[in-house]
Design a protein around this motif. Structure first.
Motif, PDB file in Angstrom:
ATOM      1  N   GLU A   1      27.300   8.325  56.708  1.00  0.00           N
ATOM      2  CA  GLU A   1      27.713   7.683  57.956  1.00  0.00           C
ATOM      3  C   GLU A   1      27.558   8.603  59.158  1.00  0.00           C
ATOM      4  N   LEU A   2      27.377   9.894  58.917  1.00  0.00           N
ATOM      5  CA  LEU A   2      27.097  10.798  60.031  1.00  0.00           C
ATOM      6  C   LEU A   2      25.710  10.540  60.605  1.00  0.00           C
ATOM      7  N   PHE A   3      24.786  10.069  59.772  1.00  0.00           N
ATOM      8  CA  PHE A   3      23.411   9.873  60.183  1.00  0.00           C
ATOM      9  C   PHE A   3      23.049   8.409  60.399  1.00  0.00           C
ATOM     10  N   MET A   4      23.813   7.507  59.822  1.00  0.00           N
ATOM     11  CA  MET A   4      23.500   6.080  59.900  1.00  0.00           C
ATOM     12  C   MET A   4      24.809   5.307  60.045  1.00  0.00           C
ATOM     13  N   GLU A   5      24.836   4.361  60.976  1.00  0.00           N
ATOM     14  CA  GLU A   5      26.062   3.591  61.220  1.00  0.00           C
ATOM     15  C   GLU A   5      26.368   2.671  60.044  1.00  0.00           C
ATOM     16  N   ASN A   6      27.647   2.576  59.728  1.00  0.00           N
ATOM     17  CA  ASN A   6      28.108   1.608  58.736  1.00  0.00           C
ATOM     18  C   ASN A   6      28.047   0.249  59.410  1.00  0.00           C
ATOM     19  N   THR A   7      27.151  -0.623  58.959  1.00  0.00           N
ATOM     20  CA  THR A   7      26.934  -1.903  59.646  1.00  0.00           C
ATOM     21  C   THR A   7      28.174  -2.781  59.620  1.00  0.00           C
ATOM     22  N   GLU A   8      28.942  -2.726  58.552  1.00  0.00           N
ATOM     23  CA  GLU A   8      30.158  -3.538  58.496  1.00  0.00           C
ATOM     24  C   GLU A   8      31.174  -3.058  59.528  1.00  0.00           C
ATOM     25  N   ALA A   9      31.358  -1.751  59.610  1.00  0.00           N
ATOM     26  CA  ALA A   9      32.288  -1.212  60.614  1.00  0.00           C
ATOM     27  C   ALA A   9      31.760  -1.478  62.021  1.00  0.00           C
ATOM     28  N   GLY A  10      30.440  -1.384  62.199  1.00  0.00           N
ATOM     29  CA  GLY A  10      29.855  -1.675  63.505  1.00  0.00           C
ATOM     30  C   GLY A  10      30.070  -3.124  63.906  1.00  0.00           C
ATOM     31  N   ALA A  11      29.935  -4.034  62.936  1.00  0.00           N
ATOM     32  CA  ALA A  11      30.161  -5.454  63.225  1.00  0.00           C
ATOM     33  C   ALA A  11      31.620  -5.698  63.583  1.00  0.00           C
ATOM     34  N   GLU A  12      32.536  -5.003  62.913  1.00  0.00           N
ATOM     35  CA  GLU A  12      33.957  -5.161  63.242  1.00  0.00           C
ATOM     36  C   GLU A  12      34.245  -4.649  64.649  1.00  0.00           C
ATOM     37  N   ARG A  13      33.648  -3.500  65.008  1.00  0.00           N
ATOM     38  CA  ARG A  13      33.838  -2.973  66.370  1.00  0.00           C
ATOM     39  C   ARG A  13      33.258  -3.936  67.404  1.00  0.00           C
ATOM     40  N   GLU A  14      32.061  -4.482  67.110  1.00  0.00           N
ATOM     41  CA  GLU A  14      31.429  -5.438  68.026  1.00  0.00           C
ATOM     42  C   GLU A  14      32.295  -6.688  68.202  1.00  0.00           C
ATOM     43  N   ALA A  15      32.841  -7.193  67.091  1.00  0.00           N
ATOM     44  CA  ALA A  15      33.690  -8.386  67.171  1.00  0.00           C
ATOM     45  C   ALA A  15      34.954  -8.088  67.975  1.00  0.00           C
ATOM     46  N   ALA A  16      35.535  -6.917  67.770  1.00  0.00           N
ATOM     47  CA  ALA A  16      36.739  -6.549  68.534  1.00  0.00           C
ATOM     48  C   ALA A  16      36.407  -6.404  70.019  1.00  0.00           C
ATOM     49  N   TRP A  17      35.243  -5.809  70.312  1.00  0.00           N
ATOM     50  CA  TRP A  17      34.837  -5.639  71.700  1.00  0.00           C
ATOM     51  C   TRP A  17      34.623  -6.998  72.366  1.00  0.00           C
ATOM     52  N   ARG A  18      33.939  -7.915  71.667  1.00  0.00           N
ATOM     53  CA  ARG A  18      33.709  -9.252  72.232  1.00  0.00           C
ATOM     54  C   ARG A  18      35.014 -10.008  72.429  1.00  0.00           C
ATOM     55  N   ALA A  19      35.926  -9.906  71.476  1.00  0.00           N
ATOM     56  CA  ALA A  19      37.214 -10.591  71.605  1.00  0.00           C
ATOM     57  C   ALA A  19      37.987 -10.048  72.803  1.00  0.00           C
ATOM     58  N   ALA A  20      37.935  -8.723  73.002  1.00  0.00           N
ATOM     59  CA  ALA A  20      38.631  -8.133  74.152  1.00  0.00           C
ATOM     60  C   ALA A  20      37.997  -8.594  75.464  1.00  0.00           C
ATOM     61  N   ALA A  21      36.659  -8.653  75.503  1.00  0.00           N
ATOM     62  CA  ALA A  21      35.980  -9.102  76.731  1.00  0.00           C
ATOM     63  C   ALA A  21      36.305 -10.556  77.026  1.00  0.00           C
ATOM     64  N   LEU A  22      36.280 -11.398  75.992  1.00  0.00           N
ATOM     65  CA  LEU A  22      36.617 -12.813  76.201  1.00  0.00           C
ATOM     66  C   LEU A  22      38.064 -12.975  76.631  1.00  0.00           C
ATOM     67  N   GLY A  23      38.946 -12.171  76.066  1.00  0.00           N
ATOM     68  CA  GLY A  23      40.354 -12.215  76.478  1.00  0.00           C
ATOM     69  C   GLY A  23      40.522 -11.836  77.938  1.00  0.00           C
ATOM     70  N   GLN A  24      39.757 -10.835  78.385  1.00  0.00           N
ATOM     71  CA  GLN A  24      39.830 -10.428  79.787  1.00  0.00           C
ATOM     72  C   GLN A  24      39.297 -11.534  80.697  1.00  0.00           C
TER      73      GLN A  24
END
Length: 179
Positions: A27-50
């Protein structure tokens, strides 16, 4: 025995204690796609909430509703008042002429003040409506790409169905195409 104990110790060091050193190193060299998707979903939810928070209409009290009602009166009052002046001029021209003579006595600075008030009122409304129009135009332009793609897909479907049409001699004869 010693070899298996050493291998077990090494495996325990790599994967023991609830850790996976191999995965953590990768994971130091390649992003964990599942964790990345969770971060993306959290970011989108926060933006929509704003965004949703910006458009929440607070519950208005009786005073606010009363003032909103008053703000809606000037345009209809001016329009109906102007029509009323036309009716008054036709019904009683002498009475109307006397009132117009009285208006001539209003000092010029008062006319300037009234003009400024009316200009600011209608100018602000004109600006607000212009901004709403521009916003709707931007939204429409944003949908243009989707509409163009949809039309292209529909035309491709239409062309595909026409390519499979067999010539119908009876139909061509009826149309007058008889070759």
């Amino acid at each position: 025995m010693g070899l298996s104990t050493g291998v077990a110790a090494m495996i325990g060091a790599l994967f023991g204690g609830g850790r996976n050193v191999v995965r953590e190193t990768a994971e130091l060299f390649m992003e964990n796609t599942e964790a990345g998707a969770e971060r993306e979903a959290a970011w989108r939810a926060a933006a929509l909430g704003q965004f949703a928070g910006e458009f929440v209409q607070p519950r208005k009290g009786a005073f606010d509703r009363f003032i909103d009602g008053l703000n809606r009166l000037p345009r209809p009052a001016l329009a109906l008042g102007t029509l009323g002046l036309f009716v008054a001029a036709m019904v009683d021209p002498v009475w109307f002429a006397a009132r117009m003579q009285g208006i001539q006595l209003v000092p010029e600075p008062l006319w300037w003040l009234m003009g400024a008030i009316v200009s600011f009122y209608f100018g602000a409304r004109h600006q607000l409506k212009g901004q709403e129009f521009q916003r709707s135009l931007v939204e429409t332009m944003g949908r243009t790409g989707t509409v163009v793609r949809n039309i292209g897909a529909l035309q491709a479907l239409d062309a595909g169905t026409r390519a499979f049409d067999d010539p119908n001699p009876a139909l061509e004869d009826w149309r007058g195409d008889g070759r």
